[in-house]
Enzyme design. Sequence first.
Site, PDB file in Angstrom:
ATOM      1  N   PRO A 135      10.121  -6.606  -0.599  1.00 55.25           N
ATOM      2  CA  PRO A 135       9.038  -5.908  -0.850  1.00 55.25           C
ATOM      3  C   PRO A 135       7.772  -6.677  -1.297  1.00 55.25           C
ATOM      4  CG  PRO A 135      10.627  -5.766  -2.728  1.00 55.25           C
ATOM      5  CD  PRO A 135      11.220  -6.568  -1.728  1.00 55.25           C
ATOM      6  N   ALA A 136       6.718  -6.059  -1.180  1.00 58.17           N
ATOM      7  CA  ALA A 136       5.483  -6.880  -1.826  1.00 58.17           C
ATOM      8  C   ALA A 136       5.609  -7.285  -3.228  1.00 58.17           C
ATOM      9  CB  ALA A 136       4.275  -6.187  -1.620  1.00 58.17           C
ATOM     10  N   ASN A 152       0.730  -1.032   0.191  1.00 57.55           N
ATOM     11  CA  ASN A 152       0.049   0.004  -0.012  1.00 57.55           C
ATOM     12  C   ASN A 152       0.865   1.262   0.095  1.00 57.55           C
ATOM     13  OD1 ASN A 152       0.872  -0.394   2.600  1.00 57.55           O
ATOM     14  ND2 ASN A 152      -1.132   0.221   3.460  1.00 57.55           N
ATOM     15  N   CYS A 162      -3.480   1.443   6.840  1.00 62.47           N
ATOM     16  CA  CYS A 162      -3.677   0.732   8.187  1.00 62.47           C
ATOM     17  C   CYS A 162      -4.441   1.792   9.006  1.00 62.47           C
ATOM     18  CB  CYS A 162      -2.380  -0.001   8.691  1.00 62.47           C
ATOM     19  SG  CYS A 162      -1.067   1.359   8.530  1.00 62.47           S
ATOM     20  N   GLU A 175       4.489  -4.020  12.659  1.00 60.12           N
ATOM     21  CA  GLU A 175       3.194  -3.098  12.407  1.00 60.12           C
ATOM     22  C   GLU A 175       2.134  -3.654  11.299  1.00 60.12           C
ATOM     23  OE1 GLU A 175       3.723   0.157  13.346  1.00 60.12           O
ATOM     24  OE2 GLU A 175       5.597   0.149  13.926  1.00 60.12           O
TER      25      GLU A 175
END
Length: 485
Positions: free
Chosen positions: A181-182, A157, A294, A260
Site C-alpha cells: 500500500p502507499a 487516493n 485519476c 492503471e
Amino acid sequence: MTLTKDQQLPGDLPLDPRVDASVARDSFTVVNPATEEGIAEVVDTQSDDWLDALTRAVDAQDEYSPFTPRQRADILRAIYEEIMARQEDFARTMTMEMGKPLVEARGETANTADYFRWFGEEAVRIPGRYAQSPAGAGDIVVTRTPVGPVLAITPWNFPLAMGARKIAPAIAAGCPVLVKPAAETPLSMLLLGQVIWDVLERFSAPRDLLHILPTTQAGELSETLMADPRLRKITFTGSTAVGKILMRQSAENLQRASMELGGNAPFVVAEDADLELALSCAMQAKMRNGGEVCVAANRFLVHEAIAGEFTERLTEKMNKVVMGNGLEEGTTLGPMITAAQRDRIHALVTETVEAGATVHRGGEVPEQTGYFYPPTVLSGIPAGARILREEIFGPVATVSTFSTLDEAIEKANDTEFGLAAYAFSENAHTCQRFAKELAAGMVGINRGMITDIAAPFGGIKQSGFGREGGIEGIEEYLDIRYIGS
Ligand code: NAD
C-alpha cells in the site's frame, strides 16, 4: 504497530502477523492530513520480509489450488459480508489517514466490498473453449490457469478500492497476492488484511494467499521482488512515471503487467447540453475525493455560447462546498493528502494565473491547520498551459472554450493520456460522435461518474493498459493454456 491515537482508530490494527518481530526494523508515522498529527506508527518492512512473503505465497498457491471455483466464490462472498459488517471502522480509518469525507469513505468501503462480491460471482464463470481443428488434425481445448504470485502496488487516493480491484480477482483466479500500500495510507489496507485473513482461516484456506507489506522503500521492494522469477505478475495503480519504471523492471523476468496510470480527462459541454445536468455532473467529476482521482475532470471544454453561464453557475456550486475535517458530518471537501501535494497544486494555479487566467474563486492556501486547498475555478487559460497538460489532482476546475464540434474533439484528445473522457449533449448524433471519437479507455456520455464494478476500468496511451472490474478484470490473473488432443 503502536497506535498513538487509538481512541479514534478502530482498535486493533495489527501488522501482518507473519512479519518476524525478532528482527529490528524502523517504523514510519501515518499522519492525519486534516490535523497534521501522527495517528499510527507502522513497521517499515524490508527485503527479508518481502522475500519471505513471496516464498510463503508460492506455497500458498499450491495449497489453494484444490479449492473449487464454488469454494473460492464462497470465500470472496464472506469477505464482502465482513467488510460491510465493519463499514464504519473502515470508513473512519480511511478518513483519518487519507482525509476524504466520511460519506465518501463509507462509499469506498461499500465499493471495495462489492469488488469481492463481484469477483466471487466471476470465480464460477471462468471460461474455456472447445473446437475441432478445421483440418481435422484433432481437438482444441482452451483452459485458463492462475498466473501465479502477484505483486500489487497501490496509491493513496483510494486506499482500499484500488487494492480490492486487484486482490479480489487474484483470489478468484487462484493467485496469491503481495500488496504494497502507499506509505501515506497503509492502515485501511492492514484492516482489510485482518478481515481477509480471518475469512481465509474460517474456510481453512491458506492465510499466505495475502501479504501486506507497508514500506517507505517502494523502489527497493519492487526491484527485489520483480528480480525474483517466482513472481509472475505486477499490477500497479499510480503515476505514469512509476508505471514506466515498473515496466522496465518487468522486462527482466517477463512478468505480466497491468498498469492503471494517470489521466487528464476532458469534460466537454456542447451548446445543446442540459446545463443543469452537466453542472451537477461537473461537480461529481471534479470534486469527488477532493479531485484526487485519476478519472477526475481535468479540463472543462465548454461551447463559447454557454461558457460564461457555465462558469458562473459552477462557481456558485463551488461556493457551497464545505471544506473541513472529513470526520465531521457535513464536510464535502477534506484536505489534500500531504503538504507537498497541496503546494504542487497551488504552484500550478499560481503559474496559470500569472500567465493571464481569471480566478473566479479560490486560488489561495488557507491559513489553517491541515493540508487544505479550496475549491478553485479558473477561466481564460492560456493555450498550452501546464495545467491543461498535467493532472491537477486537486479541487481546481479550468474552463476553456470551443466553437465547433471538431474543435471540441480535437482539443479533448490533445493529451498524451487516455483514461476517461466526459461529454454532454442532448443531440443523439453529437453524442455518437463523442462516444466514437473521444480517445479514452472510458467515455461517459451525459454522466459524471462511470466507475462500476461490472465495467472494465482502464486506459489507453500513457494512461496504461489492462482492465480492472467487469468480466475482463479476472483475465489479468489468468494464463491461457491450449491443449491439443
Ligand atoms: P505514485 O506513482 O507516486 O505512487 C503509487 C504507488 O507506487 C505507491 O504505493 C508508491 O509508494 C509506489 N511507488 C512509488 N515509487 C515507486 C517505485 N520506484 N517502485 C515501485 N513502487 C513505487 O502515485 P501517487 O502519487 O501515490 O498516486 C497518484 C497517481 O495515481 C496519479 O497519477 C493518478 O492518476 C494515479 N491513479 C491512477 C488510477 C487508475 O486506475 N488509472 C487510480 C488512482 C490513481
